[in-house]
Design a protein around this motif. Structure first.
Motif, PDB file in Angstrom:
ATOM      1  N   LEU A  47       1.476  -1.108   0.047  1.00  0.00           N
ATOM      2  CA  LEU A  47      -0.033   0.082   0.331  1.00  0.00           C
ATOM      3  C   LEU A  47       1.139   0.884  -0.141  1.00  0.00           C
ATOM      4  CD1 LEU A  47      -3.395   0.928   0.139  1.00  0.00           C
ATOM      5  CD2 LEU A  47      -2.578   0.746   2.813  1.00  0.00           C
ATOM      6  N   VAL A  55      -6.497   5.031  -3.116  1.00  0.00           N
ATOM      7  CA  VAL A  55      -6.763   5.339  -2.287  1.00  0.00           C
ATOM      8  C   VAL A  55      -8.076   6.060  -2.063  1.00  0.00           C
ATOM      9  CG1 VAL A  55      -6.853   5.126   0.215  1.00  0.00           C
ATOM     10  CG2 VAL A  55      -5.189   4.453  -1.020  1.00  0.00           C
ATOM     11  N   ARG A 135      -5.577  -0.997   7.308  1.00  0.00           N
ATOM     12  CA  ARG A 135      -4.996  -0.322   6.679  1.00  0.00           C
ATOM     13  C   ARG A 135      -4.902  -1.910   6.033  1.00  0.00           C
ATOM     14  NH1 ARG A 135       0.685  -1.054   5.248  1.00  0.00           N
ATOM     15  NH2 ARG A 135       1.646   1.320   4.190  1.00  0.00           N
ATOM     16  N   GLU A 139      -5.123  -2.491   1.350  1.00  0.00           N
ATOM     17  CA  GLU A 139      -3.442  -3.240   0.533  1.00  0.00           C
ATOM     18  C   GLU A 139      -4.393  -4.043   0.052  1.00  0.00           C
ATOM     19  OE1 GLU A 139       1.038  -3.415   1.937  1.00  0.00           O
ATOM     20  OE2 GLU A 139      -0.512  -4.573   3.160  1.00  0.00           O
ATOM     21  N   ASN A 143      -5.075  -4.987  -4.664  1.00  0.00           N
ATOM     22  CA  ASN A 143      -4.150  -6.272  -4.708  1.00  0.00           C
ATOM     23  C   ASN A 143      -4.761  -7.483  -4.988  1.00  0.00           C
ATOM     24  OD1 ASN A 143      -0.940  -5.531  -4.804  1.00  0.00           O
ATOM     25  ND2 ASN A 143      -1.782  -4.906  -2.858  1.00  0.00           N
ATOM     26  N   VAL A 245      -2.391   4.965   4.835  1.00  0.00           N
ATOM     27  CA  VAL A 245      -1.447   5.357   3.700  1.00  0.00           C
ATOM     28  C   VAL A 245      -0.315   5.520   4.215  1.00  0.00           C
ATOM     29  CG1 VAL A 245      -3.096   6.244   2.306  1.00  0.00           C
ATOM     30  CG2 VAL A 245      -2.149   7.858   3.580  1.00  0.00           C
TER      31      VAL A 245
END
Length: 246
Positions: A47, A55, A135, A139, A143, A245
């Protein structure tokens, strides 16, 4: 009865164990990828190396309350149920957390099996919200989400559509990718003019949301007290995103 209890215990041990492993290790493959007849193109990217515009765009387009809910957006679910009950175009109320749980652990598709899937989806969503946190959920989502035909993740999508890394995406590029996420096989990211009107509407909506949050002062940000200003995401980012982030 004893066998049933053992199977239930085994289910919890295995699913919780896999969830803990995926907290630190990238999921190698998903059911969706394995059943995709178009092949698999993906490139796992941390990330920290994905542009913040991406994001912002997926939150704006997919789940505007991502930073504040605990996996389920009750208002979105209620609105979806009301819209569907009125016979309007079917509308989903899934959050990014729910979509991540489905993409990683479950299967796609419609029909009666989706009701079984929804039950498991609630379970896995609760697991990742508890074990992974926001978070890691973001991430993994960025993906494993399908970004095009046989293409998974925003890095592979950025390479396919823009010939560049996901670390260098403009707000417009990110918005176009986010707007295509609900239907990546039918919405063209590179040629929006050739896409349905609904695509263009979605893209404009995401762009407006991103522009609004980007210019939002800290005092009006959804959860960003002044004492947190400057810790990672800029004045317009809600508090949980500072950790996302950073």
């Amino acid at each position: 009865m004893r066998l049933f209890l053992k199977l239930v215990a085994l289910f919890f041990i295995v699913t919780i164990g896999i969830t803990v492993i995926y907290r630190f290790v990238p999921p190698p493959v998903t059911v969706t990828m394995l059943t995709d007849g178009n092949g698999i193109t993906k490139d796992w990217t941390p990330l920290s190396r994905i542009d913040r515009n991406m994001v912002d765009a997926v939150i704006g387009g997919e789940d505007s309350n991502f930073c504040t809910h605990h996996g389920f957006d009750t208002n979105a679910i209620r609105m979806a149920m009301e819209s569907n009950a009125e016979g309007k175009r079917l509308r989903g109320g899934s959050t990014i957390s729910q979509q991540t749980a489905k993409n990683v652990f479950l299967w796609q598709g419609e029909g009666w099996t989706r009701y079984i899937r929804k039950g498991f989806e609630v379970y896995f969503t609760t697991l990742i919200e508890t074990i992974w946190g926001k978070r890691r959920i973001m991430e993994v989502y960025l993906n494993v989400a399908e970004t095009g035909i046989g293409t998974y993740g925003v890095e592979a999508g950025a390479q396919r559509y823009y010939g560049s890394s996901s670390a260098q995406l403009s707000a417009s590029q990110a918005a176009r990718m986010a707007a295509a996420l609900p239907s990546p096989k039918t919405r063209s990211v590179k040629a929006p003019r050739a896409s349905p009107a609904s695509w263009a509407t979605s893209s404009r909506a995401v762009s407006r949301w991103c522009a609004t949050t980007a210019s939002m002062p800290a005092s009006t940000s959804r959860q960003a007290p002044d004492k947190h200003k400057g810790k990672g995401g800029g004045a317009g980012w809600p508090l949980p995103l500072f950790r996302i982030v950073a």
